[in-house]
Design a protein around this motif. Structure first.
Motif, PDB file in Angstrom:
ATOM      1  N   SER A  64       3.760 -41.072 -15.325  1.00 15.24           N
ATOM      2  CA  SER A  64       2.574 -40.357 -14.853  1.00 15.24           C
ATOM      3  C   SER A  64       2.994 -39.156 -14.017  1.00 15.24           C
ATOM      4  CB  SER A  64       1.669 -41.271 -14.032  1.00 15.24           C
ATOM      5  OG  SER A  64       2.298 -41.628 -12.825  1.00 15.24           O
ATOM      6  N   ARG A  65       2.167 -38.138 -14.032  1.00 11.82           N
ATOM      7  CA  ARG A  65       2.399 -36.940 -13.223  1.00 11.82           C
ATOM      8  C   ARG A  65       1.117 -36.658 -12.449  1.00 11.82           C
ATOM      9  NH1 ARG A  65       4.840 -31.793 -15.951  1.00 11.82           N
ATOM     10  NH2 ARG A  65       6.747 -32.774 -15.274  1.00 11.82           N
ATOM     11  N   THR A  66       1.282 -36.420 -11.149  1.00 10.42           N
ATOM     12  CA  THR A  66       0.139 -36.151 -10.289  1.00 10.42           C
ATOM     13  C   THR A  66       0.457 -34.927  -9.444  1.00 10.42           C
ATOM     14  OG1 THR A  66      -0.247 -38.540 -10.168  1.00 10.42           O
ATOM     15  CG2 THR A  66      -1.455 -37.167  -8.621  1.00 10.42           C
ATOM     16  N   TYR A  67      -0.543 -34.085  -9.247  1.00 10.11           N
ATOM     17  CA  TYR A  67      -0.385 -32.883  -8.443  1.00 10.11           C
ATOM     18  C   TYR A  67      -1.095 -33.083  -7.102  1.00 10.11           C
ATOM     19  CZ  TYR A  67       0.623 -30.870 -13.048  1.00 10.11           C
ATOM     20  OH  TYR A  67       1.140 -30.606 -14.290  1.00 10.11           O
ATOM     21  N   PHE A  68      -0.428 -32.658  -6.034  1.00  6.72           N
ATOM     22  CA  PHE A  68      -0.975 -32.773  -4.687  1.00  6.72           C
ATOM     23  C   PHE A  68      -0.911 -31.419  -3.997  1.00  6.72           C
ATOM     24  CE2 PHE A  68       0.730 -36.896  -5.790  1.00  6.72           C
ATOM     25  CZ  PHE A  68      -0.202 -37.794  -5.303  1.00  6.72           C
ATOM     26  N   GLU A  69      -1.777 -31.244  -3.001  1.00  5.88           N
ATOM     27  CA  GLU A  69      -1.721 -30.081  -2.127  1.00  5.88           C
ATOM     28  C   GLU A  69      -1.539 -30.621  -0.718  1.00  5.88           C
ATOM     29  OE1 GLU A  69      -2.885 -27.135   0.689  1.00  5.88           O
ATOM     30  OE2 GLU A  69      -4.209 -28.796   0.263  1.00  5.88           O
ATOM     31  N   VAL A  70      -0.585 -30.039   0.012  1.00  5.55           N
ATOM     32  CA  VAL A  70      -0.318 -30.437   1.394  1.00  5.55           C
ATOM     33  C   VAL A  70      -0.126 -29.166   2.211  1.00  5.55           C
ATOM     34  CG1 VAL A  70       1.160 -31.757   2.953  1.00  5.55           C
ATOM     35  CG2 VAL A  70       0.897 -32.513   0.574  1.00  5.55           C
ATOM     36  N   ASN A  71      -1.110 -28.823   3.013  1.00  3.21           N
ATOM     37  CA  ASN A  71      -1.024 -27.651   3.893  1.00  3.21           C
ATOM     38  C   ASN A  71      -0.541 -26.389   3.177  1.00  3.21           C
ATOM     39  OD1 ASN A  71      -1.858 -29.330   5.905  1.00  3.21           O
ATOM     40  ND2 ASN A  71      -0.012 -29.221   7.118  1.00  3.21           N
ATOM     41  N   GLY A  72      -1.110 -26.101   2.027  1.00  3.24           N
ATOM     42  CA  GLY A  72      -0.763 -24.883   1.298  1.00  3.24           C
ATOM     43  C   GLY A  72       0.442 -25.001   0.389  1.00  3.24           C
ATOM     44  N   PHE A  73       1.077 -26.156   0.345  1.00  2.00           N
ATOM     45  CA  PHE A  73       2.179 -26.414  -0.575  1.00  2.00           C
ATOM     46  C   PHE A  73       1.660 -27.304  -1.695  1.00  2.00           C
ATOM     47  CE2 PHE A  73       4.383 -25.186   3.206  1.00  2.00           C
ATOM     48  CZ  PHE A  73       5.563 -24.607   2.777  1.00  2.00           C
ATOM     49  N   TYR A  74       2.239 -27.137  -2.872  1.00  2.00           N
ATOM     50  CA  TYR A  74       1.863 -27.957  -4.019  1.00  2.00           C
ATOM     51  C   TYR A  74       3.028 -28.877  -4.358  1.00  2.00           C
ATOM     52  CZ  TYR A  74      -1.813 -24.539  -4.268  1.00  2.00           C
ATOM     53  OH  TYR A  74      -2.873 -23.741  -3.947  1.00  2.00           O
ATOM     54  N   VAL A  75       2.727 -30.158  -4.492  1.00  2.00           N
ATOM     55  CA  VAL A  75       3.739 -31.160  -4.797  1.00  2.00           C
ATOM     56  C   VAL A  75       3.433 -31.743  -6.170  1.00  2.00           C
ATOM     57  CG1 VAL A  75       4.815 -33.326  -4.083  1.00  2.00           C
ATOM     58  CG2 VAL A  75       3.988 -31.723  -2.349  1.00  2.00           C
ATOM     59  N   VAL A  76       4.422 -31.687  -7.049  1.00  2.00           N
ATOM     60  CA  VAL A  76       4.308 -32.305  -8.367  1.00  2.00           C
ATOM     61  C   VAL A  76       5.127 -33.588  -8.301  1.00  2.00           C
ATOM     62  CG1 VAL A  76       4.759 -32.072 -10.833  1.00  2.00           C
ATOM     63  CG2 VAL A  76       4.130 -30.062  -9.481  1.00  2.00           C
ATOM     64  N   ALA A  77       4.460 -34.715  -8.430  1.00  2.00           N
ATOM     65  CA  ALA A  77       5.138 -36.009  -8.364  1.00  2.00           C
ATOM     66  C   ALA A  77       5.023 -36.686  -9.718  1.00  2.00           C
ATOM     67  CB  ALA A  77       4.516 -36.872  -7.276  1.00  2.00           C
ATOM     68  N   THR A  78       6.172 -37.063 -10.270  1.00  2.00           N
ATOM     69  CA  THR A  78       6.206 -37.711 -11.579  1.00  2.00           C
ATOM     70  C   THR A  78       6.876 -39.060 -11.444  1.00  2.00           C
ATOM     71  OG1 THR A  78       6.422 -35.559 -12.622  1.00  2.00           O
ATOM     72  CG2 THR A  78       6.930 -37.459 -13.982  1.00  2.00           C
ATOM     73  N   ASP A 111      14.303 -31.812   5.487  1.00  2.00           N
ATOM     74  CA  ASP A 111      13.856 -31.280   4.190  1.00  2.00           C
ATOM     75  C   ASP A 111      12.533 -30.541   4.344  1.00  2.00           C
ATOM     76  OD1 ASP A 111      15.888 -32.301   2.280  1.00  2.00           O
ATOM     77  OD2 ASP A 111      15.201 -34.242   2.997  1.00  2.00           O
ATOM     78  N   ARG A 112      11.605 -31.108   5.123  1.00  2.00           N
ATOM     79  CA  ARG A 112      10.317 -30.448   5.348  1.00  2.00           C
ATOM     80  C   ARG A 112      10.503 -29.156   6.137  1.00  2.00           C
ATOM     81  NH1 ARG A 112       9.077 -35.761   6.573  1.00  2.00           N
ATOM     82  NH2 ARG A 112       8.959 -35.269   8.788  1.00  2.00           N
ATOM     83  N   ALA A 113      11.343 -29.208   7.159  1.00  2.00           N
ATOM     84  CA  ALA A 113      11.573 -28.013   7.983  1.00  2.00           C
ATOM     85  C   ALA A 113      12.206 -26.897   7.162  1.00  2.00           C
ATOM     86  CB  ALA A 113      12.461 -28.367   9.172  1.00  2.00           C
ATOM     87  N   GLU A 114      13.097 -27.264   6.249  1.00  2.00           N
ATOM     88  CA  GLU A 114      13.784 -26.287   5.397  1.00  2.00           C
ATOM     89  C   GLU A 114      12.805 -25.422   4.605  1.00  2.00           C
ATOM     90  OE1 GLU A 114      16.398 -26.566   1.335  1.00  2.00           O
ATOM     91  OE2 GLU A 114      16.758 -28.085   2.858  1.00  2.00           O
ATOM     92  N   ILE A 115      11.685 -26.010   4.201  1.00  2.00           N
ATOM     93  CA  ILE A 115      10.708 -25.263   3.398  1.00  2.00           C
ATOM     94  C   ILE A 115       9.510 -24.792   4.208  1.00  2.00           C
ATOM     95  CG2 ILE A 115      11.413 -26.381   1.262  1.00  2.00           C
ATOM     96  CD1 ILE A 115       8.839 -28.086   1.451  1.00  2.00           C
ATOM     97  N   GLY A 116       9.476 -25.149   5.507  1.00  2.56           N
ATOM     98  CA  GLY A 116       8.378 -24.714   6.354  1.00  2.56           C
ATOM     99  C   GLY A 116       7.163 -25.604   6.325  1.00  2.56           C
ATOM    100  N   LEU A 117       7.313 -26.835   5.861  1.00  2.00           N
ATOM    101  CA  LEU A 117       6.169 -27.748   5.771  1.00  2.00           C
ATOM    102  C   LEU A 117       5.861 -28.408   7.107  1.00  2.00           C
ATOM    103  CD1 LEU A 117       3.993 -29.046   4.058  1.00  2.00           C
ATOM    104  CD2 LEU A 117       5.656 -30.722   3.291  1.00  2.00           C
ATOM    105  N   GLY A 118       6.863 -28.602   7.943  1.00  2.00           N
ATOM    106  CA  GLY A 118       6.627 -29.217   9.248  1.00  2.00           C
ATOM    107  C   GLY A 118       6.301 -30.693   9.116  1.00  2.00           C
ATOM    108  N   PRO A 125       2.951 -32.476   8.619  1.00  3.49           N
ATOM    109  CA  PRO A 125       1.499 -32.550   8.453  1.00  3.49           C
ATOM    110  C   PRO A 125       0.981 -33.977   8.568  1.00  3.49           C
ATOM    111  CG  PRO A 125       2.557 -32.188   6.339  1.00  3.49           C
ATOM    112  CD  PRO A 125       3.630 -32.133   7.385  1.00  3.49           C
ATOM    113  N   ASP A 126      -0.256 -34.086   8.915  1.00  2.80           N
ATOM    114  CA  ASP A 126      -0.943 -35.366   8.979  1.00  2.80           C
ATOM    115  C   ASP A 126      -1.150 -35.879   7.557  1.00  2.80           C
ATOM    116  OD1 ASP A 126      -3.634 -36.981   8.994  1.00  2.80           O
ATOM    117  OD2 ASP A 126      -2.927 -36.959  11.068  1.00  2.80           O
ATOM    118  N   THR A 127      -1.196 -37.190   7.382  1.00  6.32           N
ATOM    119  CA  THR A 127      -1.398 -37.744   6.034  1.00  6.32           C
ATOM    120  C   THR A 127      -2.752 -37.345   5.457  1.00  6.32           C
ATOM    121  OG1 THR A 127      -2.212 -39.833   6.952  1.00  6.32           O
ATOM    122  CG2 THR A 127       0.128 -39.705   6.415  1.00  6.32           C
TER     123      THR A 127
END
Length: 102
Positions: free
Chosen positions: A60-74, A18-25, A27-29
């Motif tokens: 709850s909804r929280t926004y994250f940034e991971v190596n230039g990607f934005y993750v919306v987690a609800t 799933d990560r490879a599909e979007i180019g996320l690779g 990343p370190d935590t």
């Protein structure tokens, strides 16, 4: 709970495809960063205005940034004892790249 799910998405070998599909690779935590209105106002405002609510009442909804990607987690609660975290992953152009529930 939400950060743990995002870190699971970022590090789990089972989700590597799933990560490879979007180019996320892989990343370190340390790359997982919570977005804040005070420092990331434009991104937070865009996400607030453009990301729909998941089915079911959100807890709850929280926004994250991971190596230039934005993750919306609800975090939502479907049943009394079952919680899951739907996540939407956007690239730096705010294009939805992946939707997944953990």
């Amino acid at each position: 709970m939400t950060r743990r799910q995002v870190i699971k998405f970022v590090t789990s070998p089972q989700l590597a495809a799933d990560r490879a599909e979007i180019g996320l690779g892989n990343p370190d935590t340390a790359a997982v960063r919570v977005l804040a209105d005070s420092t990331d106002a434009a991104v937070c405002q865009w996400l607030n205005a453009n990301v729909g609510e998941p089915s079911g009442p959100p807890l709850s909804r929280t926004y994250f940034e991971v190596n230039g990607f934005y993750v919306v987690a609800t975090t939502t609660q479907r049943e009394l004892s079952t919680r899951f975290t739907p996540m939407a992953v956007f690239d730096s152009t705010m294009t939805l790249r992946k939707a997944i529930a953990m």
